[in-house]
Design a protein around this motif. Structure first.
Motif, PDB file in Angstrom:
ATOM      1  N   SER A   1      71.729  23.981 -46.020  1.00  0.00           N
ATOM      2  CA  SER A   1      71.556  23.912 -43.659  1.00  0.00           C
ATOM      3  C   SER A   1      70.305  24.431 -44.374  1.00  0.00           C
TER       4      SER A   1
ATOM      5  N   LEU B   1      66.195  21.624 -40.538  1.00  0.00           N
ATOM      6  CA  LEU B   1      64.883  20.695 -40.565  1.00  0.00           C
ATOM      7  C   LEU B   1      64.699  20.232 -39.286  1.00  0.00           C
TER       8      LEU B   1
ATOM      9  N   ALA C   1      71.642  17.092 -45.454  1.00  0.00           N
ATOM     10  CA  ALA C   1      70.978  17.266 -46.383  1.00  0.00           C
ATOM     11  C   ALA C   1      71.495  18.235 -47.017  1.00  0.00           C
TER      12      ALA C   1
ATOM     13  N   LEU D   1      64.107  15.388 -44.391  1.00  0.00           N
ATOM     14  CA  LEU D   1      65.286  15.912 -44.759  1.00  0.00           C
ATOM     15  C   LEU D   1      64.351  17.463 -46.106  1.00  0.00           C
TER      16      LEU D   1
ATOM     17  N   ALA E   1      71.857  23.359 -35.068  1.00  0.00           N
ATOM     18  CA  ALA E   1      72.614  23.273 -36.222  1.00  0.00           C
ATOM     19  C   ALA E   1      73.695  22.138 -36.697  1.00  0.00           C
TER      20      ALA E   1
ATOM     21  N   TYR F   1      72.845  17.007 -40.995  1.00  0.00           N
ATOM     22  CA  TYR F   1      73.446  17.794 -42.225  1.00  0.00           C
ATOM     23  C   TYR F   1      73.575  17.103 -43.636  1.00  0.00           C
ATOM     24  N   GLN F   2      74.582  16.143 -42.619  1.00  0.00           N
ATOM     25  CA  GLN F   2      75.408  15.641 -43.752  1.00  0.00           C
ATOM     26  C   GLN F   2      74.964  15.210 -44.671  1.00  0.00           C
TER      27      GLN F   2
END
Length: 187
Positions: free
Chosen positions: A148, A151, A145, A172, A137, A142-143
């Protein structure tokens, strides 16, 4: 969204063999364990396939990547977004030992905005292993996506013209892997 072009993201998580997972859906399981070219499969799901290069150059890699690659560095790292109709579907990270950048496999360091999959799924490429993972996490992946949600990704060790390389593909949130029918989208 700020994209970091000077540092690679990595692909951290607890990578394991597919049989260690219970998947949240059969569609996701199908995408994660798909044996063919992900590039070719993505092209079947969109009108326009494109690649955005995020990072390319020599870099340190994580200990779990060194273990999976089983080859000494230094390492050439390439991170890209694979996009379908302008939408980010897959974050891909390729790691190539410098020793693999010689001879018939040298083309992997000169791809620019061309997909690595086109080289790997020729007569010279061979997948040796595959591992799966739910991405940590805290990962900077994640930047890319828009949510949250967890993935998932797959990581394969390949030989290209007998030269080893490691490829991680993280799906993604907008990717078809998380929804509906695993088949080809209607054109």
């Amino acid at each position: 969204m700020t994209i970091n072009y000077s540092q690679p993201c990595g692909a951290d998580g607890n990578w394991q063999a597919p049989q260690h997972f219970v998947f949240p859906s059969p569609v996701l399981a199908d995408w994660l364990q798909y044996p063919g070219s992900l590039t070719a499969r993505l092209r079947e799901h969109c009108q326009q396939f494109s690649i955005k290069v995020l990072y390319e150059g020599f870099s340190e890699i994580a200990p779990h990547e060194q273990l999976a690659l089983a080859c000494a560095g230094p390492y050439w790292v390439r991170e890209v977004l694979l996009c379908c109709d302008g939408v980010n579907w897959v974050f891909a990270r390729s790691i190539i030992p410098q020793s693999s950048l010689e001879g018939d496999a040298a083309a992997v360091s000169q791809l620019a905005d061309k997909p690595l999959g086109e080289l790997l799924f020729t007569g010279q490429g061979q997948r040796q292993s595959i591992e799966l993972c739910q991405i940590a996490a805290a990962s900077s992946i994640y930047q890319y996506a828009d949510s949250s949600q967890p993935l998932w990704g797959r990581r394969s060790r390949f030989l290209l013209a007998n030269a080893p390389l490691l490829v991680a593909e993280i799906f993604l949130p907008d990717c078809a892997a998380y929804r509906g029918d695993p088949g080809v989208a209607a054109s």
